[in-house]
Scaffold this motif. Structure first.
Motif, mmCIF file in Angstrom:
data_model
loop_
_atom_site.group_PDB
_atom_site.id
_atom_site.type_symbol
_atom_site.label_atom_id
_atom_site.label_comp_id
_atom_site.label_asym_id
_atom_site.label_seq_id
_atom_site.Cartn_x
_atom_site.Cartn_y
_atom_site.Cartn_z
ATOM 1 N N PRO A 102 -3.287 -5.656 -5.110
ATOM 2 C CA PRO A 102 -2.234 -4.825 -5.716
ATOM 3 C C PRO A 102 -2.116 -3.437 -5.088
ATOM 4 O O PRO A 102 -1.079 -2.795 -5.205
ATOM 5 C CB PRO A 102 -2.658 -4.740 -7.191
ATOM 6 C CG PRO A 102 -4.117 -5.038 -7.197
ATOM 7 C CD PRO A 102 -4.344 -5.989 -6.073
ATOM 8 N N LEU A 103 -3.181 -2.951 -4.435
ATOM 9 C CA LEU A 103 -3.124 -1.631 -3.798
ATOM 10 C C LEU A 103 -2.325 -1.651 -2.496
ATOM 11 O O LEU A 103 -1.974 -0.588 -1.970
ATOM 12 C CB LEU A 103 -4.544 -1.126 -3.498
ATOM 13 C CG LEU A 103 -5.426 -0.777 -4.698
ATOM 14 C CD1 LEU A 103 -6.803 -0.349 -4.217
ATOM 15 C CD2 LEU A 103 -4.793 0.339 -5.521
ATOM 16 N N TYR A 104 -2.045 -2.863 -2.006
ATOM 17 C CA TYR A 104 -1.395 -2.977 -0.701
ATOM 18 C C TYR A 104 -0.049 -2.247 -0.672
ATOM 19 O O TYR A 104 0.293 -1.587 0.310
ATOM 20 C CB TYR A 104 -1.208 -4.456 -0.363
ATOM 21 C CG TYR A 104 -0.552 -4.719 0.965
ATOM 22 C CD1 TYR A 104 -1.224 -4.468 2.151
ATOM 23 C CD2 TYR A 104 0.750 -5.230 1.029
ATOM 24 C CE1 TYR A 104 -0.622 -4.713 3.384
ATOM 25 C CE2 TYR A 104 1.359 -5.478 2.250
ATOM 26 C CZ TYR A 104 0.671 -5.221 3.422
ATOM 27 O OH TYR A 104 1.277 -5.457 4.628
ATOM 28 N N TYR A 154 -9.782 -1.464 1.398
ATOM 29 C CA TYR A 154 -9.195 -1.219 0.092
ATOM 30 C C TYR A 154 -7.707 -1.543 0.062
ATOM 31 O O TYR A 154 -7.150 -1.831 -0.986
ATOM 32 C CB TYR A 154 -9.386 0.247 -0.316
ATOM 33 C CG TYR A 154 -10.826 0.652 -0.485
ATOM 34 C CD1 TYR A 154 -11.741 -0.175 -1.124
ATOM 35 C CD2 TYR A 154 -11.283 1.868 0.002
ATOM 36 C CE1 TYR A 154 -13.074 0.188 -1.268
ATOM 37 C CE2 TYR A 154 -12.611 2.249 -0.140
ATOM 38 C CZ TYR A 154 -13.497 1.407 -0.782
ATOM 39 O OH TYR A 154 -14.813 1.775 -0.918
ATOM 40 N N PHE A 155 -7.049 -1.461 1.222
ATOM 41 C CA PHE A 155 -5.598 -1.562 1.239
ATOM 42 C C PHE A 155 -5.110 -2.755 2.056
ATOM 43 O O PHE A 155 -3.978 -2.768 2.513
ATOM 44 C CB PHE A 155 -5.001 -0.268 1.810
ATOM 45 C CG PHE A 155 -5.597 0.971 1.202
ATOM 46 C CD1 PHE A 155 -5.379 1.281 -0.124
ATOM 47 C CD2 PHE A 155 -6.409 1.807 1.947
ATOM 48 C CE1 PHE A 155 -5.948 2.401 -0.695
ATOM 49 C CE2 PHE A 155 -6.974 2.933 1.389
ATOM 50 C CZ PHE A 155 -6.744 3.234 0.056
ATOM 51 N N LEU A 195 1.609 5.547 0.523
ATOM 52 C CA LEU A 195 1.445 6.760 -0.274
ATOM 53 C C LEU A 195 0.028 7.303 -0.124
ATOM 54 O O LEU A 195 -0.181 8.517 -0.023
ATOM 55 C CB LEU A 195 1.745 6.461 -1.749
ATOM 56 C CG LEU A 195 3.220 6.245 -2.117
ATOM 57 C CD1 LEU A 195 3.331 5.845 -3.584
ATOM 58 C CD2 LEU A 195 4.039 7.496 -1.842
ATOM 59 N N ILE A 196 -0.946 6.388 -0.100
ATOM 60 C CA ILE A 196 -2.342 6.806 0.055
ATOM 61 C C ILE A 196 -2.556 7.375 1.450
ATOM 62 O O ILE A 196 -3.253 8.381 1.629
ATOM 63 C CB ILE A 196 -3.278 5.617 -0.224
ATOM 64 C CG1 ILE A 196 -3.142 5.198 -1.703
ATOM 65 C CG2 ILE A 196 -4.724 5.971 0.080
ATOM 66 C CD1 ILE A 196 -3.809 3.901 -2.052
ATOM 67 N N PHE A 201 -3.227 12.198 4.979
ATOM 68 C CA PHE A 201 -2.693 13.144 5.961
ATOM 69 C C PHE A 201 -2.575 14.550 5.374
ATOM 70 O O PHE A 201 -2.975 15.540 6.009
ATOM 71 C CB PHE A 201 -1.323 12.671 6.453
ATOM 72 C CG PHE A 201 -0.556 13.733 7.194
ATOM 73 C CD1 PHE A 201 -0.892 14.075 8.492
ATOM 74 C CD2 PHE A 201 0.481 14.419 6.574
ATOM 75 C CE1 PHE A 201 -0.201 15.066 9.172
ATOM 76 C CE2 PHE A 201 1.170 15.414 7.236
ATOM 77 C CZ PHE A 201 0.834 15.741 8.538
ATOM 78 N N LEU A 202 -2.021 14.643 4.146
ATOM 79 C CA LEU A 202 -1.833 15.966 3.538
ATOM 80 C C LEU A 202 -3.174 16.649 3.294
ATOM 81 O O LEU A 202 -3.301 17.870 3.464
ATOM 82 C CB LEU A 202 -1.053 15.827 2.226
ATOM 83 C CG LEU A 202 0.417 15.395 2.378
ATOM 84 C CD1 LEU A 202 1.049 15.174 1.010
ATOM 85 C CD2 LEU A 202 1.203 16.426 3.183
#
Length: 689
Positions: free
Chosen positions: A443-445, A30-31, A450-451, A456-457
């Protein structure tokens, strides 16, 4: 130091980082920096067809060309506009050459419009056909006779490959270069060129091996181009009228622009082997020849890299480890070589010194494609089963993986479809299924970090809540353990009955006074064993069923001596039970002790104690039965006892269930004779699976 390190490793932040990295590693693409997206798919219901996309009219948009056999069985192709409408259909009076039905597209007259090249066959006759669809008075040539082929097993099967159009002698005219190769008959195995202004076919000498064109280039800057070949020693027996050379050997050869050998073919006596030649440009401007020799019999001859001068003189060679190799291309003063078996790519300089080594997906074939028209090729990797695909950037980084949704077997063909200036899509054909994919920046790259932080959070939150819940659960368990510890202390007091000990000592004393030394010794042995096991297991919560039974039987035998054998006991054991099953400590003893103290102690003779261990519906049933006369008869004994043993066991069962999730039930049943008189008590303990 060790505890500090362990504290760090078990901290939720550290664990969350590790888990997040693992999740990120296995996330779908996805990334990735680039992405692949299916634009169009179609099922084309026509047997043995091929689909191409080619910009024939130079409008920056590819037409769709479908090649097939028409209703008469002859070669045919139709052209569709970019919006899908049919433009026209072209039919020929002969069939596609027997082993392929391919089309090729070139602009031989430099007018901006591409021609369609078709090789057809009528029995033993092979023809070249050229059509210029978008030029009314353009090139329209059909059935240009190339060759009459030899028959083998009453068949005329042949493979034909058009390589391209080149001005081979720098006279301003391009010629069409192509190859024909036969299998077992060995004829033809030649390279051809067609001069369109002369309307004439030129033919090379017989090449012995099955051959195709690798590259056409001017090696020595004399204005005439040389033809570099791929050759394969198929080990066919060839009629000596075609060639005196043996197909059991591999022949390295280069052709001049007149299709004659530039130097005598060089023989490698290696059957079932192949050689591919590409040019290496030296600093002075002349070329050397890099050859990849691949052997299917590596014990006879290993794979090799060879460098020849353009006159056929061996300059250098390098042995290669076992593997399936292919040259990916060259630039500046270096070239890339891939071992597809392990997915290893190595870069060498022109002295065959290794410069760089890295890995891509193993067991895949790599093809160059300039998808975004930036003059830098991307690389398309096809898995061995041609179902999984990978696209790499020019430096083999930023890969994207995807899979064609068609699982049918067969070759997977690919190509580029132009959809505007400097913009391409990738098309694939497998059987009757056709797919068009878009390859572009993702565009998600730019949001990936942030993702990743969000992942992690989320993991950290889950771990923190789990740890908090575990702490609460552990506190509850500690509370239970405290209760159990208190119960154990009570149980120890209950186990080591002072009256029992006092009576045991008196019994030993009496035996000694009566000079019954053997019986006294036996009693002391059993008594010491009982006391030792009691003390050794005083801090235990559970024991095996076998150990519990042994402990109880030892206790009963001591009590028999104490009561002068005033009662008998029967121990019934089910052989189908696993006696290593863990049970609460004294799950039998407490009830046996109760039965003797409060039941049989009032019955001075003919007392009977029955103990049974049985299996019922995977549950274990423990039963303790005495004939002491029932509850009324044991009241006097109860008055002389604390009576806490059974109550403590009830509390122990409750806590045991909380700790080990194993439920234990028990019940007490009074026994009556036929006249309704109370004759005893039976206690049943059910340990549920």
């Amino acid at each position: 130091m060790k505890n500090k390190l362990l504290s760090i490793l078990l901290h939720p932040i550290f664990i969350a980082v590790v888990i997040s990295l693992v999740i990120i590693y296995f996330l779908p693409d996805y990334f990735t920096k680039y992405k692949v997206e299916l634009v169009h798919s179609e099922f084309y219901n026509r047997i043995n067809h091929r689909v191409y996309f080619e910009d024939l009219n130079n409008d920056s948009n590819s037409e769709r060309i479908i090649c097939y056999n028409n209703s008469l069985g002859n070669a045919s192709f139709e052209i569709h506009s970019p919006n899908g409408s049919l433009i026209d259909q072209w039919n020929f009076s002969s069939k596609h050459s027997s082993l392929n039905n391919f089309l090729w597209f070139f602009d031989i007259n430099n007018n901006g419009f591409k021609e369609v090249y078709v090789i057809t066959q009528n029995k033993d006759s092979i023809f070249l056909n050229i059509e210029e669809p978008f030029v009314k008075n353009g090139i329209h040539k059909k059935k240009i006779l190339i060759e009459i082929i030899a028959k083998h097993n009453n068949e005329f099967k042949i493979v034909s490959t058009v390589f391209g159009v080149y001005d081979s002698n720098s006279n301003g005219e391009k010629e069409v270069f192509f190859a024909l190769r036969r299998g077992f008959s060995g004829n033809p195995r030649n390279i051809y060129k067609y001069n369109i202004s002369e309307n004439k076919i030129y033919k090379s000498p017989h090449l012995t091996n099955t051959s195709s064109i690798s590259q056409i280039i001017d090696l020595n800057n004399d204005g005439s181009k040389e033809i570099l070949l791929r050759n394969y020693s198929a080990c066919n027996k060839i009629d000596s009228s075609y060639t005196k050379r043996s197909d059991y050997s591999l022949w390295f050869s280069v052709l001049g622009e007149n299709l004659n050998f530039r130097f005598d073919p060089i023989e490698f006596k290696i059957p079932f082997s192949s050689i591919r030649t590409i040019p290496l440009k030296k600093d002075k401007g002349e070329y050397q020849l890099l050859c990849l020799l691949k052997s299917k019999q590596e014990k006879l001859s290993p794979n090799k890299l060879l460098i020849f001068s353009n006159t056929g003189k061996l300059i250098n060679e390098k042995l290669l480890p076992f593997g399936e190799y292919n040259i990916l291309g060259s630039n500046k003063n270096e070239f890339m070589l891939i071992n597809s078996d392990i997915g290893q790519i190595k870069t060498y300089n022109y002295d065959l010194e290794e410069l760089v080594s890295f890995f891509v997906k193993p067991k895949s074939m790599i093809y160059p494609l300039d998808i975004d028209n930036d003059d830098k090729v991307e690389w398309l990797g096809k898995s061995k089963d041609q179902k999984k695909l990978t696209i790499y950037q020019n430096d083999f980084k930023d890969l994207v993986e995807f899979q064609i949704p068609n699982n049918t077997e067969g070759n997977l063909y690919h190509g580029l479809k132009q959809v505007g200036e400097n913009k391409n899509e990738i098309y694939f054909q497998k059987g009757n299924y056709h797919y068009v994919y878009k390859y572009e920046e993702n565009p998600l790259y730019i949001f990936r970090y942030l993702i990743y932080l969000g992942i992690f959070l989320l993991i950290f939150s889950i771990l923190w809540l789990a740890r908090k819940g575990q702490q609460i659960q552990m506190q509850k368990q500690r509370d239970i353990e405290i209760e159990i510890s208190e119960l154990q202390i009570k149980t120890i007091k209950n186990q080591v009955d002072p009256h029992f000990v006092f009576n045991a000592v008196n019994t030993i004393s009496e035996m000694m006074l009566m000079d019954d030394k053997l019986e006294a010794d036996r009693f002391i042995t059993k008594f010491s064993k009982l006391m030792r096991e009691t003390l050794q297991k005083s801090d235990k919560i559970s024991t095996t069923l076998q150990e519990e039974m042994d402990y109880v039987e030892n206790y009963i035998q001591l009590q028999q001596i104490r009561f002068n054998n005033g009662f008998e006991y029967i121990f019934k054991k089910d052989i189908h039970i696993d006696y290593q099953t863990m049970v609460p400590k004294h799950v039998l003893y407490s009830y046996v002790e109760n039965a003797i103290k409060h039941g049989l102690s009032s019955k001075l003779k003919n007392g009977l104690l029955k103990i049974s261990v049985e299996s019922q519906k995977n549950n274990i049933i423990l039963s303790v039965e005495d004939n002491g006369g029932g509850i009324d008869k044991s009241k006097n004994s109860i008055k002389n006892s604390t009576g806490n043993g059974v109550r403590i066991m009830e509390e122990m069962f409750t806590l045991y269930e909380k700790l080990y999730k194993k439920k234990i039930k028990h019940k007490m049943v009074e026994l009556f004779d036929k006249g309704g008189k109370k004759v005893g008590i039976r206690v049943e303990v059910i340990i549920l699976k």
